[in-house]
Write an enzyme that holds these catalytic residues in place. Structure first.
Site, mmCIF file in Angstrom:
data_model
loop_
_atom_site.group_PDB
_atom_site.id
_atom_site.type_symbol
_atom_site.label_atom_id
_atom_site.label_comp_id
_atom_site.label_asym_id
_atom_site.label_seq_id
_atom_site.Cartn_x
_atom_site.Cartn_y
_atom_site.Cartn_z
ATOM 1 N N GLU A 106 0.861 -1.176 0.000
ATOM 2 C CA GLU A 106 0.000 0.000 0.000
ATOM 3 C C GLU A 106 0.897 1.225 0.000
ATOM 4 O O GLU A 106 1.968 1.213 0.587
ATOM 5 C CB GLU A 106 -0.906 0.071 1.249
ATOM 6 C CG GLU A 106 -1.944 -1.018 1.339
ATOM 7 C CD GLU A 106 -1.439 -2.233 2.090
ATOM 8 O OE1 GLU A 106 -0.350 -2.168 2.691
ATOM 9 O OE2 GLU A 106 -2.133 -3.262 2.070
ATOM 10 N N TYR A 118 7.595 1.889 -8.005
ATOM 11 C CA TYR A 118 6.907 0.598 -8.025
ATOM 12 C C TYR A 118 6.471 0.214 -9.432
ATOM 13 O O TYR A 118 6.575 -0.959 -9.820
ATOM 14 C CB TYR A 118 5.718 0.618 -7.056
ATOM 15 C CG TYR A 118 6.144 0.839 -5.626
ATOM 16 C CD1 TYR A 118 7.200 0.128 -5.064
ATOM 17 C CD2 TYR A 118 5.506 1.784 -4.836
ATOM 18 C CE1 TYR A 118 7.602 0.345 -3.754
ATOM 19 C CE2 TYR A 118 5.901 2.004 -3.522
ATOM 20 C CZ TYR A 118 6.948 1.278 -2.989
ATOM 21 O OH TYR A 118 7.346 1.490 -1.696
#
Length: 148
Positions: A106, A118
Site C-alpha cells: 500500500e 513501483y
C-alpha cells in the site's frame, strides 16, 4: 548515485533505523515495534548504507507465495539517487529466494515518486483503501505485481 551497500538488517541497526523512520514518516513506528516486526521469521528487512550510515531500509513479509512489502524508506537527503531501486531489487530477490511469486503493498495515493518506483518494477494499482493513512488522512493505493 551514492556508492551504497545493501544488507540484511541486524538488531544493531534498530536505533539508526528508528531515527530514519522519524525522518521519513508522519506516524513513525516505535523502535520496539519496528524491531519486533523486523525480527519475525517470515519477515526480511534490509538496510542501505553509505559508508557506515544507514540511509534507507525496506521490509517485506513473505507468506507462502506472496510478499507484502511493509516499508521502503530513503533518507530525504539521499532521495533521487537510486537507493529505493536498490532496496526494492534486493527485496524482490529475497522474495523469490523464499518462493514468493507475487508481491503487494500500500502507498499514499499522493506519493508520485513511490508510484514511479513501483511501476518501474511491474506493480499495478488494483484498488483503494479509503482513509488508510493518518496525519494527514489519506487513501492508500493497493499495488500488486503478480510476476515478481
Amino acid at each position: 548515485m551514492t556508492d551504497i551497500h545493501v544488507r540484511r538488517m541486524t538488531p544493531d541497526d534498530a536505533d539508526a533505523v528508528s531515527v530514519l523512520e522519524k525522518r521519513c514518516f508522519s506516524v513513525p513506528w516505535s523502535r520496539a515495534s519496528f524491531w519486533e516486526e523486523a525480527s519475525q521469521k517470515d519477515a526480511c528487512y534490509l538496510v542501505a548504507l553509505a559508508g557506515e550510515e544507514i540511509i534507507g531500509y525496506a521490509g517485506v513479509w513473505i507468506l507462502g507465495t506472496e510478499g507484502h512489502i511493509s516499508n521502503v524508506a530513503v533518507d530525504p537527503a539521499h532521495r533521487g539517487q537510486g537507493i529505493g531501486s536498490a532496496l526494492l531489487e534486493n527485496l524482490i530477490r529475497a522474495m523469490k529466494e523464499r518462493g514468493a511469486a507475487s508481491a503487494t503493498l500500500e502507498m499514499r495515493v499522493s506519493n508520485d515518486a513511490a508510484r514511479k518506483l513501483y511501476e518501474k518494477y511491474g506493480f499495478k494499482s488494483v484498488g483503494i483503501r479509503p482513509k488508510y493513512y493518518t496525519a494527514p488522512v489519506e487513501d492508500a493505493d493497493i499495488l500488486w505485481n503478480t510476476k515478481i
